[in-house]
Design an enzyme around this catalytic site. Structure first.
Site, PDB file in Angstrom:
ATOM      1  N   TYR A 139      28.975  35.747  38.344  1.00  0.00           N
ATOM      2  CA  TYR A 139      30.415  35.454  38.252  1.00  0.00           C
ATOM      3  C   TYR A 139      30.734  34.369  39.275  1.00  0.00           C
ATOM      4  O   TYR A 139      30.865  34.649  40.466  1.00  0.00           O
ATOM      5  CB  TYR A 139      31.199  36.744  38.520  1.00  0.00           C
ATOM      6  N   LYS A 169      29.692  33.577  34.281  1.00  0.00           N
ATOM      7  CA  LYS A 169      31.126  33.500  33.999  1.00  0.00           C
ATOM      8  C   LYS A 169      31.592  32.364  34.885  1.00  0.00           C
ATOM      9  O   LYS A 169      31.590  32.473  36.116  1.00  0.00           O
ATOM     10  CB  LYS A 169      31.807  34.818  34.353  1.00  0.00           C
TER      11      LYS A 169
HETATM   12  O1  MN9 Z   1      38.548  35.003  35.564  1.00  0.00           O
HETATM   13  C1  MN9 Z   1      40.842  34.776  35.441  1.00  0.00           C
HETATM   14  N1  MN9 Z   1      40.859  34.486  36.838  1.00  0.00           N
HETATM   15  C2  MN9 Z   1      41.479  35.254  37.714  1.00  0.00           C
HETATM   16  C3  MN9 Z   1      39.473  34.865  34.930  1.00  0.00           C
HETATM   17  O2  MN9 Z   1      42.150  36.210  37.397  1.00  0.00           O
HETATM   18  C4  MN9 Z   1      41.335  34.868  39.156  1.00  0.00           C
HETATM   19  C5  MN9 Z   1      41.569  33.779  34.565  1.00  0.00           C
HETATM   20  O3  MN9 Z   1      41.661  34.372  33.300  1.00  0.00           O
HETATM   21  C6  MN9 Z   1      42.945  33.390  35.091  1.00  0.00           C
HETATM   22  O4  MN9 Z   1      43.669  34.555  35.395  1.00  0.00           O
HETATM   23  C7  MN9 Z   1      43.745  32.561  34.090  1.00  0.00           C
HETATM   24  C8  MN9 Z   1      45.089  32.148  34.640  1.00  0.00           C
HETATM   25  O5  MN9 Z   1      44.956  31.199  35.666  1.00  0.00           O
HETATM   26  O6  MN9 Z   1      43.026  31.460  33.707  1.00  0.00           O
END
Ligand code: MN9
Length: 307
Positions: A139, A169
């Site tokens: 990740y 990821k």
């Molecule tokens: O990993 C999410 N990252 C966090 C995925 O939550 C830090 C994203 O889905 C973001 O929430 C999204 C909005 O900025 O892109």
């Protein structure tokens, strides 16, 4: 080792809590049903969105078990096991494998920063080896871990030394770097996009799968982005993607993950509060959020029925 090829939208699931912030495991199954019905093709549990780092290890195991049983093989479940203690991360990885996870994933330790590829390969190899029969996804989320390393070099070296390494990821916004990652070993590695508001850009550089928080509340919108892109209707794809940009802009005016949970509640899914250190929205803030979402048409195009 189990084989897995990720594709489509994978929801980074939230962890339902009661008002006293204790786990509400019974809320997981109906949430998973609604997510799958909305077009989600996988679940990523105990990640940033799931407040995995704010859960006790025993709670993380319970959440993983509940998600695996709720999915019942319908969609793959990826369990995030990263921890500042690699020994704890190993235990979580082993548990995830025993519980039947389709994949494990881990952030790197983040209190002590990782500054070079070799240390990252060693640390991730240590975790992955505790689940030797399960694909492992690193990740990569430098904004939260504070570790900056050459990620393509990690894939090359990690690929040689971590038998279960199946991909990443990729939660960063560098499309050129993401594209390089997809070229390292396309047969072997899934490089999964992690920035929802830039999904269209990622599709253009070759993304096949994406993991994100807003797929909990608007998967049908993103599926339209994907199908417009696939049919080369770029004007529509851009318009549809811009809805996501506006939605995320609204959400970021609030404590983001608490806003997400409030939105899930509005769409009939169990949200509940977040745990500290994430602040929650009071009643006025929830009203403000609802109003701002209404102004951008969210409730018309999110693709869920309104509670
Ligand atoms: O990993 C999410 N990252 C966090 C995925 O939550 C830090 C994203 O889905 C973001 O929430 C999204 C909005 O900025 O892109």
């Amino acid at each position: 080792m189990k084989q897995l090829k990720l594709d489509g939208l994978i929801a980074a699931t939230t962890t339902p809590f009661a008002e006293d912030r204790s786990l509400r495991l019974d809320d997981i199954a109906p949430m998973v049903d609604q997510l799958i019905a909305s077009g989600v093709r996988g679940l990523y549990v105990c990640g940033s969105t799931g407040e995995g780092m704010s859960l006790r290890a025993d709670e993380r195991k319970l959440v993983a078990e509940a998600a695996i049983s709720a999915s019942a093989g319908r969609v793959p479940v990826i369990v995030q096991v990263g921890h500042n203690s690699l020994a704890e991360a190993r235990k979580l990885a082993q548990h995830a494998e025993e519980a039947g996870a389709d994949a494990v994933s881990a952030t790197c330790p983040s209190y002590f920063k990782i500054g070079d590829v070799e240390t990252l390969v060693q640390s991730m190899g240590d975790i992955a080896s505790a689940a030797p029969g399960t694909p492992f996804y690193y990740y990569h989320i430098p904004a939260l871990t504070g570790s900056s390393i050459d990620i393509t070099e990690f894939m090359r070296r990690g690929g040689d030394r971590i038998a279960t390494l199946a991909g990443l990821k990729y939660t960063n916004t560098l499309l050129h770097e993401f594209q390089s990652c997809t070229r390292v070993d396309p047969e072997r590695f899934d490089v999964v996009w992690g920035c929802d508001e830039m999904l269209l850009g990622a599709l253009a550089t070759g993304a096949k799968a994406a993991i994100g928080s807003t797929y909990n509340v608007a998967a049908p919108l993103y599926l339209q982005v994907m199908s417009a892109f696939e049919s080369s209707d770029h004007a529509s794809a851009r318009e549809l993607q811009f809805r996501s940009v506006e939605m995320v802009e609204v959400m970021k005016r609030f404590p983001f993950h608490a806003a997400l949970k409030a939105m899930m509640q509005m769409l009939g899914m169990p949200g509940g509060p977040c745990r500290l250190p994430i602040e929650n929205l009071d009643v006025d803030a929830i009203d403000g959020l609802r109003q701002q979402l209404d102004e951008i048409g969210f409730f018309q195009w999110c693709g869920h029925e309104i509670n």
